[in-house]
Each structure stands twice: as C-alpha cells, then as structure tokens.
Write a protein that holds these residues in place. Structure first.
Motif, PDB file in Angstrom:
ATOM      1  N   VAL A  40      39.294  29.222  15.286  1.00 15.30           N
ATOM      2  CA  VAL A  40      39.071  27.984  16.017  1.00 15.30           C
ATOM      3  C   VAL A  40      40.366  27.177  15.960  1.00 15.30           C
ATOM      4  CG1 VAL A  40      38.147  26.836  13.974  1.00 15.30           C
ATOM      5  CG2 VAL A  40      37.540  25.978  16.206  1.00 15.30           C
ATOM      6  N   GLY A  41      40.609  26.361  16.956  1.00 15.11           N
ATOM      7  CA  GLY A  41      41.826  25.569  16.933  1.00 15.11           C
ATOM      8  C   GLY A  41      41.656  24.246  17.640  1.00 15.11           C
ATOM      9  N   PRO A  42      42.524  23.334  17.464  1.00 13.61           N
ATOM     10  CA  PRO A  42      43.768  23.384  16.714  1.00 13.61           C
ATOM     11  C   PRO A  42      43.597  23.131  15.212  1.00 13.61           C
ATOM     12  CG  PRO A  42      43.631  21.289  17.847  1.00 13.61           C
ATOM     13  CD  PRO A  42      42.417  22.095  18.245  1.00 13.61           C
ATOM     14  N   SER A  43      42.406  22.722  14.786  1.00 17.38           N
ATOM     15  CA  SER A  43      42.147  22.525  13.361  1.00 17.38           C
ATOM     16  C   SER A  43      40.666  22.789  13.098  1.00 17.38           C
ATOM     17  CB  SER A  43      42.519  21.101  12.921  1.00 17.38           C
ATOM     18  OG  SER A  43      41.551  20.179  13.375  1.00 17.38           O
ATOM     19  N   PRO A  44      40.257  22.920  11.845  1.00 21.49           N
ATOM     20  CA  PRO A  44      38.847  23.176  11.573  1.00 21.49           C
ATOM     21  C   PRO A  44      37.938  22.006  11.938  1.00 21.49           C
ATOM     22  CG  PRO A  44      40.071  22.980   9.509  1.00 21.49           C
ATOM     23  CD  PRO A  44      41.067  22.935  10.625  1.00 21.49           C
ATOM     24  N   TYR A  45      38.503  20.815  12.089  1.00 25.53           N
ATOM     25  CA  TYR A  45      37.696  19.639  12.403  1.00 25.53           C
ATOM     26  C   TYR A  45      37.778  19.230  13.862  1.00 25.53           C
ATOM     27  CZ  TYR A  45      38.203  19.686   7.410  1.00 25.53           C
ATOM     28  OH  TYR A  45      38.218  20.089   6.113  1.00 25.53           O
ATOM     29  N   ASP A  46      38.800  19.652  14.563  1.00 26.54           N
ATOM     30  CA  ASP A  46      39.007  19.346  15.980  1.00 26.54           C
ATOM     31  C   ASP A  46      38.939  20.661  16.744  1.00 26.54           C
ATOM     32  OD1 ASP A  46      39.621  18.127  18.355  1.00 26.54           O
ATOM     33  OD2 ASP A  46      41.750  17.903  17.926  1.00 26.54           O
ATOM     34  N   ARG A  47      37.731  21.100  17.025  1.00 27.17           N
ATOM     35  CA  ARG A  47      37.517  22.432  17.629  1.00 27.17           C
ATOM     36  C   ARG A  47      37.548  22.346  19.147  1.00 27.17           C
ATOM     37  NH1 ARG A  47      32.833  24.568  13.512  1.00 27.17           N
ATOM     38  NH2 ARG A  47      34.178  24.449  11.684  1.00 27.17           N
ATOM     39  N   ARG A  48      38.716  22.591  19.701  1.00 29.27           N
ATOM     40  CA  ARG A  48      38.876  22.526  21.161  1.00 29.27           C
ATOM     41  C   ARG A  48      38.863  23.898  21.808  1.00 29.27           C
ATOM     42  NH1 ARG A  48      43.606  17.996  21.734  1.00 29.27           N
ATOM     43  NH2 ARG A  48      42.582  16.452  20.431  1.00 29.27           N
ATOM     44  N   TRP A  49      39.206  24.928  21.061  1.00 29.81           N
ATOM     45  CA  TRP A  49      39.246  26.280  21.628  1.00 29.81           C
ATOM     46  C   TRP A  49      38.918  27.303  20.545  1.00 29.81           C
ATOM     47  CZ3 TRP A  49      42.856  29.120  19.083  1.00 29.81           C
ATOM     48  CH2 TRP A  49      43.915  28.444  18.505  1.00 29.81           C
ATOM     49  N   TYR A  50      38.497  28.482  20.987  1.00 27.66           N
ATOM     50  CA  TYR A  50      38.162  29.604  20.102  1.00 27.66           C
ATOM     51  C   TYR A  50      38.886  30.842  20.598  1.00 27.66           C
ATOM     52  CZ  TYR A  50      34.344  26.547  18.745  1.00 27.66           C
ATOM     53  OH  TYR A  50      33.608  25.481  18.296  1.00 27.66           O
ATOM     54  N   ALA A  51      39.165  31.771  19.684  1.00 25.66           N
ATOM     55  CA  ALA A  51      39.850  33.004  20.074  1.00 25.66           C
ATOM     56  C   ALA A  51      39.546  34.102  19.066  1.00 25.66           C
ATOM     57  CB  ALA A  51      41.363  32.778  20.146  1.00 25.66           C
ATOM     58  N   THR A  52      39.746  35.323  19.505  1.00 26.90           N
ATOM     59  CA  THR A  52      39.713  36.480  18.617  1.00 26.90           C
ATOM     60  C   THR A  52      41.150  36.971  18.499  1.00 26.90           C
ATOM     61  OG1 THR A  52      37.496  37.063  19.342  1.00 26.90           O
ATOM     62  CG2 THR A  52      38.772  38.781  18.251  1.00 26.90           C
ATOM     63  N   VAL A  53      41.620  37.089  17.278  1.00 25.08           N
ATOM     64  CA  VAL A  53      43.006  37.478  17.009  1.00 25.08           C
ATOM     65  C   VAL A  53      43.008  38.805  16.280  1.00 25.08           C
ATOM     66  CG1 VAL A  53      45.147  36.843  15.850  1.00 25.08           C
ATOM     67  CG2 VAL A  53      43.699  35.069  16.836  1.00 25.08           C
ATOM     68  N   LYS A  54      43.787  39.745  16.782  1.00 25.79           N
ATOM     69  CA  LYS A  54      43.955  41.032  16.109  1.00 25.79           C
ATOM     70  C   LYS A  54      45.319  41.031  15.420  1.00 25.79           C
ATOM     71  CE  LYS A  54      43.502  45.958  16.690  1.00 25.79           C
ATOM     72  NZ  LYS A  54      43.232  47.061  17.606  1.00 25.79           N
ATOM     73  N   VAL A  55      45.300  41.290  14.104  1.00 23.90           N
ATOM     74  CA  VAL A  55      46.522  41.317  13.315  1.00 23.90           C
ATOM     75  C   VAL A  55      46.812  42.761  12.919  1.00 23.90           C
ATOM     76  CG1 VAL A  55      47.619  40.535  11.184  1.00 23.90           C
ATOM     77  CG2 VAL A  55      46.093  38.989  12.427  1.00 23.90           C
ATOM     78  N   GLU A  56      48.015  43.220  13.212  1.00 23.28           N
ATOM     79  CA  GLU A  56      48.461  44.568  12.839  1.00 23.28           C
ATOM     80  C   GLU A  56      49.831  44.447  12.184  1.00 23.28           C
ATOM     81  OE1 GLU A  56      48.504  46.874  16.429  1.00 23.28           O
ATOM     82  OE2 GLU A  56      46.328  47.095  16.454  1.00 23.28           O
ATOM     83  N   ASP A  57      50.027  45.120  11.070  1.00 21.10           N
ATOM     84  CA  ASP A  57      51.288  45.088  10.323  1.00 21.10           C
ATOM     85  C   ASP A  57      51.707  43.666   9.960  1.00 21.10           C
ATOM     86  OD1 ASP A  57      51.499  47.896  10.448  1.00 21.10           O
ATOM     87  OD2 ASP A  57      52.444  47.759  12.424  1.00 21.10           O
ATOM     88  N   GLY A  58      50.726  42.781   9.742  1.00 23.65           N
ATOM     89  CA  GLY A  58      51.007  41.422   9.309  1.00 23.65           C
ATOM     90  C   GLY A  58      51.398  40.441  10.402  1.00 23.65           C
ATOM     91  N   VAL A  59      51.375  40.884  11.674  1.00 18.66           N
ATOM     92  CA  VAL A  59      51.726  39.988  12.781  1.00 18.66           C
ATOM     93  C   VAL A  59      50.632  40.025  13.844  1.00 18.66           C
ATOM     94  CG1 VAL A  59      54.216  40.190  12.415  1.00 18.66           C
ATOM     95  CG2 VAL A  59      53.077  41.759  13.964  1.00 18.66           C
ATOM     96  N   ILE A  60      50.614  39.021  14.710  1.00 24.77           N
ATOM     97  CA  ILE A  60      49.617  38.933  15.771  1.00 24.77           C
ATOM     98  C   ILE A  60      49.901  40.015  16.798  1.00 24.77           C
ATOM     99  CG2 ILE A  60      48.667  37.469  17.597  1.00 24.77           C
ATOM    100  CD1 ILE A  60      49.703  35.047  15.921  1.00 24.77           C
ATOM    101  N   ALA A  61      48.909  40.872  17.044  1.00 21.58           N
ATOM    102  CA  ALA A  61      49.061  41.967  18.008  1.00 21.58           C
ATOM    103  C   ALA A  61      48.344  41.670  19.322  1.00 21.58           C
ATOM    104  CB  ALA A  61      48.529  43.267  17.420  1.00 21.58           C
ATOM    105  N   LYS A  62      47.229  40.902  19.259  1.00 29.60           N
ATOM    106  CA  LYS A  62      46.453  40.634  20.461  1.00 29.60           C
ATOM    107  C   LYS A  62      45.662  39.351  20.279  1.00 29.60           C
ATOM    108  CE  LYS A  62      42.946  42.641  23.475  1.00 29.60           C
ATOM    109  NZ  LYS A  62      42.016  43.744  23.699  1.00 29.60           N
ATOM    110  N   VAL A  63      45.538  38.578  21.355  1.00 29.25           N
ATOM    111  CA  VAL A  63      44.738  37.356  21.357  1.00 29.25           C
ATOM    112  C   VAL A  63      43.828  37.417  22.569  1.00 29.25           C
ATOM    113  CG1 VAL A  63      44.755  34.845  21.540  1.00 29.25           C
ATOM    114  CG2 VAL A  63      46.546  36.010  20.239  1.00 29.25           C
ATOM    115  N   SER A  64      42.540  37.208  22.347  1.00 34.39           N
ATOM    116  CA  SER A  64      41.609  37.173  23.484  1.00 34.39           C
ATOM    117  C   SER A  64      40.587  36.088  23.280  1.00 34.39           C
ATOM    118  CB  SER A  64      40.921  38.520  23.651  1.00 34.39           C
ATOM    119  OG  SER A  64      40.273  38.920  22.482  1.00 34.39           O
TER     120      SER A  64
END
Length: 64
Positions: A40-64
């Motif tokens: 959730v973003g931009p913070s846990p208390y100000d929820r303006r958007w949601y996303a699914t993040v895939k992390v591979e090798d310690g970095v962001i690989a995909k955002v949907s």
C-alpha cells in the motif's frame, strides 16, 4: 506492508532497485527477500494506491 513511494508510477519507475518499504504487521516481519508482496502507498496511514510487487535477486522485478 507499505511501499515508501509517493505514487504507483514512481514505484514502477524504480524497477531494478531495492524496494523501499515499511513493515506494518503486528505479527512479525512481512518482507523476507525474494517473492511477491502486496503493498500500500504512499504510507501505511495514507492509503491512496495498492500494488503487487515481485522482488527477484533483491530488486524490484515487476509491479502490477
């Protein structure tokens, strides 16, 4: 878990970089390295958007 980005677009622009996040669970760590996370973003208390993040090798690989 909260992703520390002002917009979902800025999160998508961070592909290839480590995820900036804030833990929100009362029951222990949510982030355990590589995997898929719902955030959730931009913070846990100000929820303006949601996303699914895939992390591979310690970095962001995909955002949907």
């Amino acid at each position: 878990m909260a992703a520390r980005y002002p917009t979902k677009k800025s999160l998508k622009a961070s592909l290839g970089k480590p995820l900036r996040y804030e833990e929100t669970s009362l029951f222990g760590r949510e982030y355990h390295g590589d995997g898929s996370y719902t955030v959730v973003g931009p913070s846990p208390y100000d929820r303006r958007w949601y996303a699914t993040v895939k992390v591979e090798d310690g970095v962001i690989a995909k955002v949907s």
